[in-house]
Design an enzyme around this catalytic site. Structure first.
Site, PDB file in Angstrom:
ATOM      1  N   HIS A 162       0.849  -1.199   0.000  1.00 24.43           N
ATOM      2  CA  HIS A 162       0.000   0.000   0.000  1.00 24.43           C
ATOM      3  C   HIS A 162       0.888   1.253   0.000  1.00 24.43           C
ATOM      4  CE1 HIS A 162      -3.540   2.433   1.566  1.00 24.43           C
ATOM      5  NE2 HIS A 162      -2.515   3.206   1.885  1.00 24.43           N
ATOM      6  N   GLU A 163       1.846   1.286   0.934  1.00 20.09           N
ATOM      7  CA  GLU A 163       2.730   2.453   1.033  1.00 20.09           C
ATOM      8  C   GLU A 163       3.639   2.582  -0.178  1.00 20.09           C
ATOM      9  OE1 GLU A 163       2.204   4.761   3.088  1.00 20.09           O
ATOM     10  OE2 GLU A 163       0.763   3.602   4.232  1.00 20.09           O
ATOM     11  N   HIS A 203       1.891   4.429  -3.000  1.00 21.47           N
ATOM     12  CA  HIS A 203       1.964   5.893  -2.861  1.00 21.47           C
ATOM     13  C   HIS A 203       3.338   6.372  -3.328  1.00 21.47           C
ATOM     14  CE1 HIS A 203      -1.702   6.424  -0.598  1.00 21.47           C
ATOM     15  NE2 HIS A 203      -1.304   5.723   0.439  1.00 21.47           N
ATOM     16  N   ASP A 249      -6.004   8.833   3.423  1.00 22.88           N
ATOM     17  CA  ASP A 249      -5.733   9.105   2.007  1.00 22.88           C
ATOM     18  C   ASP A 249      -6.902   9.853   1.366  1.00 22.88           C
ATOM     19  OD1 ASP A 249      -3.280   7.807   2.132  1.00 22.88           O
ATOM     20  OD2 ASP A 249      -4.196   5.861   1.722  1.00 22.88           O
TER      21      ASP A 249
HETATM   22 ZN    ZN Z   1      -2.316   5.248   2.238  1.00 22.47          ZN
END
Ligand code: ZN
Length: 390
Positions: free
Chosen positions: A74-75, A78, A175
Site C-alpha cells: 500500500h505504502e 503511494h 488518504d
Molecule cells: Zn495510504
C-alpha cells in the site's frame, strides 16, 4: 530517541518499523488465533476450531507477516506514483496506525496529489480482491484446502478491503482526506482547501471517539449485537485528531512563507566564527554576540562546518580549554547545508527539518561566498512575526 529500525530497502526506499508496529503485529497474531470462526457473520479467526496450538499460532504468524507485506505494498504504491512525479521518498515507516511514506515534498499540485493519495487504497482493494477471489475459488472448486487456510485467505482479503475503505474516508489524515483536499484545491487556495479538509478530519475524529466509546462498531458489524465500545476508538481518534492538526500547522507555516526568500530571514551579523579560534574564545564570543549558532570559516572565508552551543556543552572543562573550533566541528554536506540567499525560505525550512540540523549556511551571488546563516529559530521567529502582522 530512536523509535524505529530499518529492516530493508525496496526500490531504493528504506523500510522502517516503528516500535508501536509490534502492537498491531502481535494484535493480529492474537486476534487471528482467537477470534471465533463460527459465531460471527464472517469468519476472521481460528477461534473455536480444533487444532494444534503450535499450528494455530504458526498460521496466525503467517497471517500477520502477510498483512505486513500488504501494508507495505500500500505504502509502496503511494511512493511509486510520487517518485514518478519526481518526488523524493525518504522512507516508509510502519507503525501502530499503519504506514506512512515520508516524502520530501508533498506536491501542492492537486493533479499529482490525488493520484499519489489514491494509489494506496487502490492497491489495497486490488490485494483484497485477489485474496477474496482466491477464497471463493477455493470454495467453489471445492478444493480440499484445510479450513484454517481458507479462513486465513479470507481474513487477509477482508483486512485489505477494510483498510482501503477506511482510508477512503474523506478526512485528514486518511488518504481520502488528501484526495478531498486536491478536489477542493482546484477551486480555492491550497491553504483554505487544507483547512476545510482538516476540519472534516477533526469532526470525524470526534464522532469516532464518542461513537466508538458508546457502541463498538466492530462487534456490531461482525455479530449485529450492540455492545459498549472500548478505549481503542478514542485512542485511535486522538491520533487522527493530532495528525490532522499537524497537517494544518505544516501547511499554514509553509503558506505563510510564500514569496519570502532566504535573504529576508537570514542573519548576517555574528553569523560566522573562525576555525582557528579556541573553544574558550568561542564561548566568550557567544556571550558577546548573544548567538548560539555559527558557520565556521577559514582565513579565506571558506566554509569548514558548523558549531552550536550544543556542541560546546558536550565538552568537558578540560576539552574546552584545550581544543580549537576546527577540532570540534563535524563534517557537513555542502549540497543540503548550504543554501543560496535567493532560494525560497520554505526550502530552507524543509532542509532544516529533513536534515535535522539547526543551522544552514547562506551563500551570496558568488558561489561559495558565505554571507550569513539561517536557523530554525530565525525561521520560527520570522513566522511568528508574520502571523503577528496578520
Ligand atoms: Zn495510504
Amino acid at each position: 530517541m530512536r523509535t524505529s529500525i530499518q529492516v530493508g530497502r525496496i526500490i531504493g526506499i528504506p523500510i522502517r518499523l516503528h516500535f508501536t508496529f509490534l502492537f498491531i503485529f502481535f494484535g493480529i497474531i492474537y486476534g487471528f488465533a482467537t477470534l471465533p470462526a463460527t459465531e460471527y457473520r464472517i469468519p476472521l479467526g481460528l477461534g473455536g476450531i480444533e487444532m494444534d496450538t503450535f499450528f494455530r499460532y504458526f498460521l496466525s504468524s503467517i497471517a500477520a507477516i502477510l498483512f505486513f507485506f500488504t501494508l507495505l505494498l500500500h505504502e509502496l504504491s503511494h511512493s511509486y506514483v510520487a517518485m514518478k512525479f519526481g518526488t523524493k521518498i525518504h522512507g516508509i515507516t510502519l507503525f501502530f496506525f499503519g504506514g506512512v511514506a515520508m516524502m520530501e515534498d508533498i506536491p501542492k499540485s492537486p493533479e499529482k496529489e490525488w493520484r499519489i493519495a489514491i494509489a494506496g487504497p487502490l492497491m489495497s482493494i486490488a490485494l483484497g480482491g485477489l485474496f477474496l477471489l482466491a477464497y471463493s475459488g477455493i470454495r467453489m472448486l471445492n478444493l480440499a484446502v484445510y479450513r484454517p487456510v481458507e479462513i486465513l485467505v479470507f481474513t487477509l482479503g477482508f483486512l485489505n478491503v477494510a483498510l482501503a475503505f477506511f482510508n477512503l474516508i474523506p478526512a485528514f489524515p486518511m488518504d481520502g482526506g488528501r484526495v478531498f483536499r486536491a478536489f477542493l484545491a482546484k477551486r480555492m487556495p491550497f491553504l483554505k482547501a487544507t483547512k476545510r479538509a482538516v476540519l472534516i478530519g477533526k469532526i470525524f475524529a470526534v464522532v469516532m471517539a464518542i461513537g466508538g466509546f458508546i457502541v463498538d462498531p466492530f462487534t456490531f458489524f461482525l455479530t449485529g449485537e450492540i455492545v459498549t465500545g472500548n478505549i481503542w476508538f478514542p485512542l485511535l481518534a486522538t491520533f487522527l485528531y493530532i495528525a490532522a492538526t499537524e497537517e494544518e500547522n505544516a501547511t499554514t507555516t509553509f503558506a505563510s512563507l510564500e514569496g519570502i526568500k532566504v535573504k529576508h530571514v537570514m542573519r548576517t551579523e555574528n553569523a560566522s566564527a573562525r576555525e582557528d579560534m579556541s573553544i574558550m574564545e568561542l564561548a566568550n564570543k557567544m556571550l558577546d554576540d548573544k548567538s548560539v549558532e555559527y558557520a565556521v570559516v577559514d582565513e579565506g572565508g571558506e566554509l569548514k562546518g558548523f558549531i552550536t552551543f550544543e556542541d560546546i556543552k558536550k565538552l568537558s572543562a578540560e576539552q574546552r580549554h584545550r581544543l580549537k573550533v576546527s577540532e570540534v566541528i563535524s563534517s557537513f554536506d555542502r549540497m543540503s547545508e548550504v543554501i543560496s540567499q535567493e532560494e525560497e525560505a520554505a526550502e530552507a525550512l524543509k532542509r532544516l527539518v529533513s536534515t535535522k540540523k539547526k543551522v544552514l549556511a547562506v551563500e551570496g551571488e558568488e558561489r561559495g561566498n558565505i554571507v550569513g546563516i539561517i536557523t530554525k529559530r530565525d525561521l520560527a521567529m520570522f513566522i511568528e512575526m508574520l502571523k503577528g502582522r496578520g
